[in-house]
Scaffold this motif. Structure first.
Motif, PDB file in Angstrom:
ATOM      1  N   ALA A 202      -8.394 -39.511 -40.406  1.00 39.59           N
ATOM      2  CA  ALA A 202      -8.037 -38.086 -40.451  1.00 39.59           C
ATOM      3  C   ALA A 202      -8.205 -37.546 -41.872  1.00 39.59           C
ATOM      4  CB  ALA A 202      -6.602 -37.892 -39.972  1.00 39.59           C
ATOM      5  N   PHE A 203      -7.882 -38.369 -42.874  1.00 39.34           N
ATOM      6  CA  PHE A 203      -8.061 -37.970 -44.266  1.00 39.34           C
ATOM      7  C   PHE A 203      -9.550 -37.766 -44.558  1.00 39.34           C
ATOM      8  CE2 PHE A 203      -8.951 -39.279 -48.691  1.00 39.34           C
ATOM      9  CZ  PHE A 203      -8.229 -38.302 -49.375  1.00 39.34           C
ATOM     10  N   ALA A 204     -10.395 -38.674 -44.051  1.00 47.62           N
ATOM     11  CA  ALA A 204     -11.837 -38.565 -44.258  1.00 47.62           C
ATOM     12  C   ALA A 204     -12.373 -37.267 -43.660  1.00 47.62           C
ATOM     13  CB  ALA A 204     -12.548 -39.762 -43.622  1.00 47.62           C
ATOM     14  N   ALA A 205     -11.893 -36.918 -42.464  1.00 44.83           N
ATOM     15  CA  ALA A 205     -12.324 -35.679 -41.819  1.00 44.83           C
ATOM     16  C   ALA A 205     -11.871 -34.468 -42.630  1.00 44.83           C
ATOM     17  CB  ALA A 205     -11.771 -35.606 -40.397  1.00 44.83           C
ATOM     18  N   ALA A 206     -10.659 -34.557 -43.209  1.00 42.30           N
ATOM     19  CA  ALA A 206     -10.130 -33.456 -44.008  1.00 42.30           C
ATOM     20  C   ALA A 206     -10.929 -33.270 -45.295  1.00 42.30           C
ATOM     21  CB  ALA A 206      -8.658 -33.698 -44.326  1.00 42.30           C
ATOM     22  N   VAL A 207     -11.423 -34.368 -45.859  1.00 45.34           N
ATOM     23  CA  VAL A 207     -12.249 -34.299 -47.072  1.00 45.34           C
ATOM     24  C   VAL A 207     -13.567 -33.581 -46.767  1.00 45.34           C
ATOM     25  CG1 VAL A 207     -13.579 -35.664 -48.731  1.00 45.34           C
ATOM     26  CG2 VAL A 207     -11.242 -36.333 -48.174  1.00 45.34           C
ATOM     27  N   ILE A 208     -14.183 -33.911 -45.646  1.00 49.66           N
ATOM     28  CA  ILE A 208     -15.444 -33.275 -45.259  1.00 49.66           C
ATOM     29  C   ILE A 208     -15.239 -31.783 -44.997  1.00 49.66           C
ATOM     30  CG2 ILE A 208     -17.156 -33.131 -43.395  1.00 49.66           C
ATOM     31  CD1 ILE A 208     -17.760 -35.353 -45.317  1.00 49.66           C
ATOM     32  N   ARG A 209     -14.085 -31.422 -44.428  1.00 46.08           N
ATOM     33  CA  ARG A 209     -13.800 -30.010 -44.169  1.00 46.08           C
ATOM     34  C   ARG A 209     -13.460 -29.247 -45.442  1.00 46.08           C
ATOM     35  NH1 ARG A 209     -10.448 -32.094 -40.078  1.00 46.08           N
ATOM     36  NH2 ARG A 209      -8.637 -31.487 -41.343  1.00 46.08           N
ATOM     37  N   GLY A 210     -13.116 -29.973 -46.501  1.00 48.67           N
ATOM     38  CA  GLY A 210     -12.711 -29.325 -47.744  1.00 48.67           C
ATOM     39  C   GLY A 210     -11.218 -29.114 -47.852  1.00 48.67           C
ATOM     40  N   ASP A 211     -10.448 -29.655 -46.873  1.00 52.60           N
ATOM     41  CA  ASP A 211      -8.995 -29.492 -46.886  1.00 52.60           C
ATOM     42  C   ASP A 211      -8.306 -30.498 -47.804  1.00 52.60           C
ATOM     43  OD1 ASP A 211      -9.277 -27.478 -45.027  1.00 52.60           O
ATOM     44  OD2 ASP A 211      -9.001 -28.803 -43.307  1.00 52.60           O
TER      45      ASP A 211
ATOM     46  N   LYS B 232     -21.200 -36.130 -54.350  1.00 53.01           N
ATOM     47  CA  LYS B 232     -22.083 -36.458 -53.224  1.00 53.01           C
ATOM     48  C   LYS B 232     -21.561 -35.949 -51.882  1.00 53.01           C
ATOM     49  CE  LYS B 232     -23.721 -40.694 -55.477  1.00 53.01           C
ATOM     50  NZ  LYS B 232     -23.855 -42.168 -55.355  1.00 53.01           N
ATOM     51  N   ILE B 233     -20.348 -35.390 -51.902  1.00 50.24           N
ATOM     52  CA  ILE B 233     -19.745 -34.925 -50.649  1.00 50.24           C
ATOM     53  C   ILE B 233     -20.346 -33.584 -50.248  1.00 50.24           C
ATOM     54  CG2 ILE B 233     -17.608 -34.167 -49.532  1.00 50.24           C
ATOM     55  CD1 ILE B 233     -16.114 -36.097 -51.374  1.00 50.24           C
ATOM     56  N   ILE B 234     -20.830 -33.516 -49.016  1.00 53.69           N
ATOM     57  CA  ILE B 234     -21.351 -32.268 -48.455  1.00 53.69           C
ATOM     58  C   ILE B 234     -20.331 -31.754 -47.443  1.00 53.69           C
ATOM     59  CG2 ILE B 234     -23.211 -31.179 -47.145  1.00 53.69           C
ATOM     60  CD1 ILE B 234     -25.079 -33.305 -48.234  1.00 53.69           C
ATOM     61  N   ARG B 235     -19.634 -30.709 -47.820  1.00 51.27           N
ATOM     62  CA  ARG B 235     -18.586 -30.172 -46.965  1.00 51.27           C
ATOM     63  C   ARG B 235     -19.175 -29.449 -45.761  1.00 51.27           C
ATOM     64  NH1 ARG B 235     -15.388 -25.554 -46.507  1.00 51.27           N
ATOM     65  NH2 ARG B 235     -16.619 -24.457 -48.085  1.00 51.27           N
ATOM     66  N   GLN B 236     -18.599 -29.691 -44.592  1.00 54.61           N
ATOM     67  CA  GLN B 236     -19.039 -29.020 -43.378  1.00 54.61           C
ATOM     68  C   GLN B 236     -18.557 -27.573 -43.383  1.00 54.61           C
ATOM     69  OE1 GLN B 236     -17.363 -31.426 -40.268  1.00 54.61           O
ATOM     70  NE2 GLN B 236     -19.018 -32.924 -40.307  1.00 54.61           N
ATOM     71  N   MET B 237     -19.422 -26.681 -42.906  1.00 56.01           N
ATOM     72  CA  MET B 237     -19.019 -25.281 -42.794  1.00 56.01           C
ATOM     73  C   MET B 237     -18.086 -25.110 -41.605  1.00 56.01           C
ATOM     74  SD  MET B 237     -22.309 -22.828 -43.508  1.00 56.01           S
ATOM     75  CE  MET B 237     -23.255 -23.502 -42.150  1.00 56.01           C
ATOM     76  N   THR B 238     -17.119 -24.243 -41.750  1.00 57.28           N
ATOM     77  CA  THR B 238     -16.276 -23.886 -40.615  1.00 57.28           C
ATOM     78  C   THR B 238     -17.094 -22.979 -39.698  1.00 57.28           C
ATOM     79  OG1 THR B 238     -15.413 -21.871 -41.641  1.00 57.28           O
ATOM     80  CG2 THR B 238     -14.237 -23.949 -42.102  1.00 57.28           C
ATOM     81  N   PRO B 239     -16.692 -22.832 -38.432  1.00 57.52           N
ATOM     82  CA  PRO B 239     -17.412 -21.904 -37.543  1.00 57.52           C
ATOM     83  C   PRO B 239     -17.476 -20.490 -38.108  1.00 57.52           C
ATOM     84  CG  PRO B 239     -15.951 -23.311 -36.262  1.00 57.52           C
ATOM     85  CD  PRO B 239     -15.642 -23.571 -37.704  1.00 57.52           C
TER      86      PRO B 239
END
Length: 266
Positions: free
Chosen positions: A29-38, A58-65
């Motif tokens: 869940a922490f890994a997913a939060a890092v990708i989201r930028g949270d 190197k982290i590419i944050r996912q865009m929110t909808p």
């Protein structure tokens, strides 16, 4: 590893101890939060500073909808410049307001200029703006047939059907279950019209998110051991007047409005 663009790439770097010291229940869940930028990698107390410094860039944050939709707006605003507003009034069921066009969305006036800027006294969110501009640009202007069909019959693309069920139908059902007065609010605030249909329901309500995109909501209240039931239908011409992705987005935008109304009263 050149890029970190999904949660699993981040997860592989973590201790996988689920210690919760980062404030999240699990390392995944922490890994997913890092990708989201949270979350930031430095919030994991088990990673060395030099490792964090090496990986952070190197982290590419996912865009929110919502961020994605804001990007979608850019080409739409370029296209809308080409629309002849005065010649589109009848096609859209709209009216001309000087050099702007005004369209009823849920009974409220939404005014759009030639640059795609939207003005309204009603709450505006990007989920509604994108379908509204698409409607102005691409609607065929076909009058409703008064034949109601479920969302899945508007398109053969089952992906959108799944999105529609998960992001609109189910949350709307839960919202009405927890706030039954929402139906009354939809009638009085958004000019909804109770109608009689052949569908089994306690109430059937027609809304007009856009002039030629009517929406039928049928809701059956829970009884004893039976849970409530909600079905949403569209006029069979909806796919001619609005693309399937915009119909989905329009409904999600409506849900956001409904949730704001209910949050003020619950």
């Amino acid at each position: 590893m050149s890029k970190l663009d999904n949660p699993l790439n981040i997860y592989k770097l973590l201790p996988k101890s689920n210690c919760k010291l980062c404030g999240v229940a699990t390392c995944l869940a922490f890994a997913a939060a890092v990708i989201r930028g949270d979350k930031r990698l430095k919030e994991c107390p088990h990673l060395e500073n030099n490792t964090i410094e090496e990986l952070e860039g190197k982290i590419i944050r996912q865009m929110t909808p919502e961020e994605h939709l804001k990007q979608v707006l850019v080409p739409l605003k370029e296209e809308i410049v080409k629309v002849d507003f005065s010649a589109s009034v009848k096609r859209l069921g709209a009216k001309l307001s000087g050099d702007k066009i005004t369209i009823k969305c849920l009974g409220k006036d939404f005014t759009v200029d030639s640059k795609g800027t939207v003005i309204s006294d009603c709450h505006i969110n990007v989920w509604v703006i994108v379908p509204l501009l698409n409607y102005i640009i691409r609607s065929a202007g076909i009058d409703p047939s008064e034949k109601w069909v479920p969302f899945r019959e508007l398109s053969s693309d089952t992906v959108w059907d799944s999105f529609f069920e998960q992001r609109f139908e189910k949350p709307l059902k839960q919202l009405i279950d927890s706030y039954p007065d929402l139906i009354e609010d939809l009638i009085y605030i958004f000019n909804g019209k109770p109608v009689e249909t052949s569908f089994t329901s306690d109430i059937s309500l027609v809304l007009y998110p856009l002039p030629k995109i009517p929406l039928l909501i049928c809701y059956k209240k829970p009884e004893e051991d039976l849970e409530s039931k909600l079905n949403v239908f569209f006029d069979s011409t909806a796919g001619d007047n609005l693309q399937i992705d915009s119909i989905y987005r329009l409904c999600v935008g409506l849900l956001v409005m409904f949730q704001k109304i209910s949050s003020r009263h619950i």
